[in-house]
Design a protein around this motif. Structure first.
Motif, PDB file in Angstrom:
ATOM      1  N   ALA A  23       0.838  -1.187   0.000  1.00  0.00           N
ATOM      2  CA  ALA A  23       0.000   0.000   0.000  1.00  0.00           C
ATOM      3  C   ALA A  23       0.875   1.240   0.000  1.00  0.00           C
ATOM      4  N   SER A  24       0.411   2.257  -0.708  1.00  0.00           N
ATOM      5  CA  SER A  24       1.148   3.508  -0.755  1.00  0.00           C
ATOM      6  C   SER A  24       0.164   4.669  -0.731  1.00  0.00           C
ATOM      7  N   GLY A  25       0.673   5.837  -0.358  1.00  0.00           N
ATOM      8  CA  GLY A  25      -0.174   7.017  -0.305  1.00  0.00           C
ATOM      9  C   GLY A  25      -0.215   7.600   1.087  1.00  0.00           C
ATOM     10  N   SER A  26      -1.253   8.380   1.326  1.00  0.00           N
ATOM     11  CA  SER A  26      -1.387   9.084   2.608  1.00  0.00           C
ATOM     12  C   SER A  26      -2.011   8.163   3.650  1.00  0.00           C
ATOM     13  N   ILE A  27      -1.178   7.362   4.263  1.00  0.00           N
ATOM     14  CA  ILE A  27      -1.649   6.341   5.198  1.00  0.00           C
ATOM     15  C   ILE A  27      -1.239   6.693   6.613  1.00  0.00           C
ATOM     16  N   ARG A  70       2.215 -10.350   7.123  1.00  0.00           N
ATOM     17  CA  ARG A  70       2.099  -8.909   6.963  1.00  0.00           C
ATOM     18  C   ARG A  70       3.380  -8.244   7.439  1.00  0.00           C
ATOM     19  N   ASP A  71       3.790  -7.198   6.749  1.00  0.00           N
ATOM     20  CA  ASP A  71       4.932  -6.381   7.145  1.00  0.00           C
ATOM     21  C   ASP A  71       4.401  -4.969   7.394  1.00  0.00           C
ATOM     22  N   ASN A  72       4.188  -4.629   8.638  1.00  0.00           N
ATOM     23  CA  ASN A  72       3.589  -3.329   8.962  1.00  0.00           C
ATOM     24  C   ASN A  72       4.501  -2.170   8.563  1.00  0.00           C
ATOM     25  N   ALA A  73       5.807  -2.367   8.683  1.00  0.00           N
ATOM     26  CA  ALA A  73       6.737  -1.295   8.332  1.00  0.00           C
ATOM     27  C   ALA A  73       6.677  -0.961   6.847  1.00  0.00           C
ATOM     28  N   GLU A  74       6.374  -1.972   6.031  1.00  0.00           N
ATOM     29  CA  GLU A  74       6.319  -1.773   4.581  1.00  0.00           C
ATOM     30  C   GLU A  74       4.891  -1.608   4.081  1.00  0.00           C
ATOM     31  N   ASN A  75       3.918  -1.628   4.982  1.00  0.00           N
ATOM     32  CA  ASN A  75       2.502  -1.564   4.574  1.00  0.00           C
ATOM     33  C   ASN A  75       2.211  -2.636   3.528  1.00  0.00           C
ATOM     34  N   ALA A  76       2.687  -3.840   3.805  1.00  0.00           N
ATOM     35  CA  ALA A  76       2.577  -4.910   2.815  1.00  0.00           C
ATOM     36  C   ALA A  76       1.934  -6.153   3.416  1.00  0.00           C
ATOM     37  N   VAL A  77       1.333  -6.926   2.550  1.00  0.00           N
ATOM     38  CA  VAL A  77       0.750  -8.212   2.939  1.00  0.00           C
ATOM     39  C   VAL A  77       1.131  -9.239   1.877  1.00  0.00           C
ATOM     40  N   TYR A  78       1.324 -10.463   2.323  1.00  0.00           N
ATOM     41  CA  TYR A  78       1.758 -11.530   1.430  1.00  0.00           C
ATOM     42  C   TYR A  78       0.835 -12.739   1.581  1.00  0.00           C
ATOM     43  N   LEU A  79       0.711 -13.487   0.514  1.00  0.00           N
ATOM     44  CA  LEU A  79      -0.072 -14.716   0.547  1.00  0.00           C
ATOM     45  C   LEU A  79       0.773 -15.823  -0.062  1.00  0.00           C
ATOM     46  N   GLN A  80       1.239 -16.735   0.787  1.00  0.00           N
ATOM     47  CA  GLN A  80       1.970 -17.901   0.323  1.00  0.00           C
ATOM     48  C   GLN A  80       0.955 -18.997   0.039  1.00  0.00           C
ATOM     49  N   VAL A  98      -7.963   1.247   5.576  1.00  0.00           N
ATOM     50  CA  VAL A  98      -6.948   2.203   6.006  1.00  0.00           C
ATOM     51  C   VAL A  98      -7.582   3.418   6.672  1.00  0.00           C
ATOM     52  N   VAL A  99      -6.758   4.082   7.466  1.00  0.00           N
ATOM     53  CA  VAL A  99      -7.086   5.399   7.998  1.00  0.00           C
ATOM     54  C   VAL A  99      -6.106   6.359   7.345  1.00  0.00           C
ATOM     55  N   THR A 100      -6.643   7.357   6.648  1.00  0.00           N
ATOM     56  CA  THR A 100      -5.764   8.248   5.898  1.00  0.00           C
ATOM     57  C   THR A 100      -5.105   9.263   6.822  1.00  0.00           C
TER      58      THR A 100
END
Length: 120
Positions: A23-27, A70-80, A98-100
């Motif tokens: 995720a990217s943007g005003s988060i 999930r990697d909170n620092a990178e705002n990322a989620v993965y599905l293996q 998200v909360v902007t």
């Protein structure tokens, strides 16, 4: 706020794939990230979600085969996805609640989808 997913493709039954979504943007905060899928002619369904309290939900159809992280620092989620079956063939969508930042609005965001095809 935007979601960008990657990792879909063609794999034989029994194989594995790993989906990634960032995720990217005003988060300000992401309360939940997850994956949904939609097979041809079917409704979109939840596959896996991971919330801010580290609660994980998995669809019964993927338990024991799929793992969400999930990697909170990178705002990322993965599905293996392991032990893939032809029935897993679908377009997979990343989802985030998200909360902007600045405005503190709550919004639900969807990624554009990535195709997973499992051949028998």
């Amino acid at each position: 706020v935007q979601l960008q997913a990657s990792g879909g493709g063609l794999v034989q039954a029994g194989g594995s794939l790993r989906l990634s979504c960032a995720a990217s943007g005003s988060i300000f905060r992401i309360n939940l990230m997850g994956w949904y899928r939609q097979a041809p002619g079917k409704e979109r369904e939840m596959v896996a979600t991971y919330d801010i309290q580290d609660t994980i939900k998995l669809s019964d159809s993927v338990k024991g085969r799929f793992t969400i992280s999930r990697d909170n620092a990178e705002n990322a989620v993965y599905l293996q996805m392991d032990s893939l079956e032809p029935e897993d063939t679908a377009v997979y969508f990343c989802n985030a609640h998200v909360v902007t930042s600045g405005t503190y609005y709550r919004k639900e965001v969807w990624g554009p989808g990535t195709l997973v095809t499992v051949s028998s």
